[in-house]
Design a protein around this motif. Structure first.
Motif, PDB file in Angstrom:
ATOM      1  N   ILE A 120      -0.490   7.500 -12.786  1.00 22.44           N
ATOM      2  CA  ILE A 120       0.062   8.198 -11.548  1.00 22.44           C
ATOM      3  C   ILE A 120      -0.847   9.062 -10.841  1.00 22.44           C
ATOM      4  CG2 ILE A 120       1.596  10.088 -10.640  1.00 22.44           C
ATOM      5  CD1 ILE A 120       3.614   9.265 -12.725  1.00 22.44           C
ATOM      6  N   ALA A 121      -1.987   9.678 -11.816  1.00 24.13           N
ATOM      7  CA  ALA A 121      -3.062  10.436 -11.187  1.00 24.13           C
ATOM      8  C   ALA A 121      -4.002   9.684 -10.540  1.00 24.13           C
ATOM      9  CB  ALA A 121      -3.740  11.140 -12.315  1.00 24.13           C
ATOM     10  N   LYS A 122      -4.258   8.315 -10.918  1.00 26.81           N
ATOM     11  CA  LYS A 122      -5.163   7.424  -9.957  1.00 26.81           C
ATOM     12  C   LYS A 122      -4.393   6.726  -8.842  1.00 26.81           C
ATOM     13  CE  LYS A 122      -8.021   6.413 -14.114  1.00 26.81           C
ATOM     14  NZ  LYS A 122      -8.754   5.119 -14.984  1.00 26.81           N
ATOM     15  N   LEU A 123      -3.260   6.635  -9.180  1.00 27.91           N
ATOM     16  CA  LEU A 123      -2.299   5.597  -8.262  1.00 27.91           C
ATOM     17  C   LEU A 123      -1.981   6.627  -6.941  1.00 27.91           C
ATOM     18  CD1 LEU A 123      -1.416   2.808  -7.880  1.00 27.91           C
ATOM     19  CD2 LEU A 123       0.638   3.393  -8.961  1.00 27.91           C
ATOM     20  N   GLN A 124      -1.506   7.842  -7.044  1.00 27.92           N
ATOM     21  CA  GLN A 124      -1.180   8.878  -6.058  1.00 27.92           C
ATOM     22  C   GLN A 124      -1.978   8.941  -4.886  1.00 27.92           C
ATOM     23  OE1 GLN A 124       1.866  11.151  -6.158  1.00 27.92           O
ATOM     24  NE2 GLN A 124       1.568  10.401  -4.247  1.00 27.92           N
ATOM     25  N   PRO A 125      -3.562   9.206  -5.225  1.00 28.76           N
ATOM     26  CA  PRO A 125      -4.183   9.314  -4.149  1.00 28.76           C
ATOM     27  C   PRO A 125      -4.392   8.121  -3.095  1.00 28.76           C
ATOM     28  CG  PRO A 125      -5.390  10.301  -6.155  1.00 28.76           C
ATOM     29  CD  PRO A 125      -4.088   9.542  -6.496  1.00 28.76           C
ATOM     30  N   ILE A 126      -4.281   6.989  -3.700  1.00 26.98           N
ATOM     31  CA  ILE A 126      -4.593   5.674  -2.817  1.00 26.98           C
ATOM     32  C   ILE A 126      -3.368   5.446  -2.054  1.00 26.98           C
ATOM     33  CG2 ILE A 126      -4.085   3.984  -4.748  1.00 26.98           C
ATOM     34  CD1 ILE A 126      -6.090   2.135  -3.309  1.00 26.98           C
ATOM     35  N   TYR A 127      -2.306   5.787  -2.891  1.00 22.62           N
ATOM     36  CA  TYR A 127      -0.845   5.411  -2.096  1.00 22.62           C
ATOM     37  C   TYR A 127      -0.926   6.488  -0.773  1.00 22.62           C
ATOM     38  CZ  TYR A 127       2.058   2.780  -5.173  1.00 22.62           C
ATOM     39  OH  TYR A 127       2.571   1.758  -5.808  1.00 22.62           O
ATOM     40  N   ASN A 128      -1.274   7.781  -1.149  1.00 23.48           N
ATOM     41  CA  ASN A 128      -1.575   8.721   0.267  1.00 23.48           C
ATOM     42  C   ASN A 128      -2.383   8.002   1.208  1.00 23.48           C
ATOM     43  OD1 ASN A 128      -0.138  10.560  -1.349  1.00 23.48           O
ATOM     44  ND2 ASN A 128      -1.730  11.824  -1.962  1.00 23.48           N
ATOM     45  N   HIS A 129      -3.042   7.139   1.002  1.00 22.15           N
ATOM     46  CA  HIS A 129      -4.170   6.535   2.103  1.00 22.15           C
ATOM     47  C   HIS A 129      -3.502   5.399   2.621  1.00 22.15           C
ATOM     48  CE1 HIS A 129      -6.458   9.732   1.256  1.00 22.15           C
ATOM     49  NE2 HIS A 129      -6.967   9.417   0.194  1.00 22.15           N
ATOM     50  N   LEU A 130      -2.598   4.573   1.599  1.00 25.69           N
ATOM     51  CA  LEU A 130      -2.040   3.117   2.189  1.00 25.69           C
ATOM     52  C   LEU A 130      -1.459   3.383   3.623  1.00 25.69           C
ATOM     53  CD1 LEU A 130      -0.864   1.781  -1.188  1.00 25.69           C
ATOM     54  CD2 LEU A 130      -2.602   1.000   0.147  1.00 25.69           C
ATOM     55  N   THR A 131      -0.755   4.364   3.850  1.00 28.96           N
ATOM     56  CA  THR A 131      -0.446   4.503   5.374  1.00 28.96           C
ATOM     57  C   THR A 131      -1.305   4.327   6.509  1.00 28.96           C
ATOM     58  OG1 THR A 131      -0.272   7.026   5.268  1.00 28.96           O
ATOM     59  CG2 THR A 131       1.566   5.975   4.497  1.00 28.96           C
ATOM     60  N   HIS A 132      -2.437   4.493   6.288  1.00 32.45           N
ATOM     61  CA  HIS A 132      -3.369   4.272   7.430  1.00 32.45           C
ATOM     62  C   HIS A 132      -4.050   2.866   7.345  1.00 32.45           C
ATOM     63  CE1 HIS A 132      -4.511   8.789   7.855  1.00 32.45           C
ATOM     64  NE2 HIS A 132      -3.951   8.689   6.763  1.00 32.45           N
ATOM     65  N   PHE A 133      -3.558   2.071   6.181  1.00 31.32           N
ATOM     66  CA  PHE A 133      -3.987   0.559   6.277  1.00 31.32           C
ATOM     67  C   PHE A 133      -3.989  -0.017   7.582  1.00 31.32           C
ATOM     68  CE2 PHE A 133      -5.493  -0.214   1.562  1.00 31.32           C
ATOM     69  CZ  PHE A 133      -5.961   0.793   1.374  1.00 31.32           C
TER      70      PHE A 133
END
Length: 323
Positions: free
Chosen positions: A246-259
């Protein structure tokens, strides 16, 4: 004793007599034969820049700092490199007034340390790079600091690369409309780094950098070409490095909305959505609602009824009718 000077100077307020006494004692300690006393006295000297009048910074603190940079005592070298950005920012007004001669003195010291210093020194240079960039006129980045950035981003010491990755978004803000031209190669290199810790730190503020890149890229063809280079590394991070944490996945999930602002519908549908569907089925339960929201967002940006129907059918079959 040196460690008390900052508190004393703060308490004395406008009493110039007492301040002068403290400064006189401090300069006596700077000439002490014991290296640790000299180091502590210098730290106190630079700390006093914040609480004493500008004339103290100009006439007393800055000349001492400059002399140490010109001829650094061996016992002071680690202190100077570890705090270089902080101290340079503290005297940026005097640095600007000193012109190119002073700027070149500090740049030469910093460049030499970043290229020829031991691993801990190079890491310190990487950590201080954003503050160094902020303290100097921006044209120095093009001439002197850009090569330092590229060198440290490829450093054999992983902690140096981590520090560059952690500060890249700050440098992008300083560069403004030159960020894409100057940083695209470094960002790509760090994202492709074989050390997951470098990728993890870079991804924490990835959207700041990529939003600037997307706004500055001239043509849709160039945008497609640049962002397509990032897909393998992002996909690898999503599929393997981050999926179980979760600690590694959460940050990139937060940015996926910009993809959707970076990638075409082809990449959203054919590359990222299949991975997200796997996460929705087998990923961390705490992040499943966020994952579902991202999937719906991507579907809205597909601009194709056929592609949207394909994804929603999969969602219905796998989740709407599941146990």
């Amino acid at each position: 004793m040196c460690q008390q000077f900052y508190a004393l100077a703060s308490l004395m307020g406008g009493s110039s007599v007492y301040r002068e006494t403290i400064i006189r004692e401090l300069f006596d300690l700077l000439r002490d034969e014991e290296p640790e006393v000299t180091k502590t006295a210098f730290v106190s000297l630079m700390d006093l820049v914040d609480v004493l009048e500008p004339s103290f910074r100009k006439e007393q603190a800055y000349p001492v700092f400059k002399e140490y940079i010109r001829s650094p005592p061996p016992a002071m070298e680690s202190l100077l490199t570890e705090n270089f950005g902080k101290y340079l920012w503290a005297v940026k007004t005097e640095l600007a007034a000193g012109g190119e001669q002073d700027a070149n003195l500090f740049i030469q010291y910093y460049t030499a340390a970043s290229e020829d210093g031991p691993p801990a020194t190079r890491r310190a240079c990487a950590y201080n790079l954003p503050a160094v960039c902020a303290s100097l006129p921006i044209y120095h980045f093009n001439i002197h600091l850009h090569p330092v950035l590229k060198h440290l981003a490829a450093d054999t010491f992983v902690e140096s690369r981590i520090s560059v990755a952690a500060g890249l978004h700050e440098i992008s803000k300083l560069l403004g409309n030159k960020a894409y031209a100057m940083l695209k190669g470094t960002f790509t290199l760090l994202l492709q780094d074989k050390e997951p810790a470098v990728q993890k730190v870079l991804i924490l503020n990835m959207n700041i950098v990529l939003d600037m890149f997307a706004a500055q890229i001239g043509t849709s063809e160039e945008k497609e070409r640049f962002f397509s280079q990032l897909v393998p590394s992002l996909l690898q991070y999503l599929e393997t490095t981050a999926v179980s944490s979760i600690a590694k996945l959460q940050p990139i999930y937060n940015h996926l909305t910009h993809f959707p602002n970076y990638f075409s519908a082809t990449y959203l549908h054919g590359t990222f959505l299949p991975v997200l569907l796997k996460h929705l089925k087998n990923g961390p339960r705490a992040l499943m609602p966020q994952c579902a929201n991202i999937i719906v967002l991507f579907c809205r940006r597909l601009c194709s009824a056929t592609l949207e129907n394909d994804i929603f059918c999969k969602l219905i079959m796998d989740f709407g009718k599941s146990k």
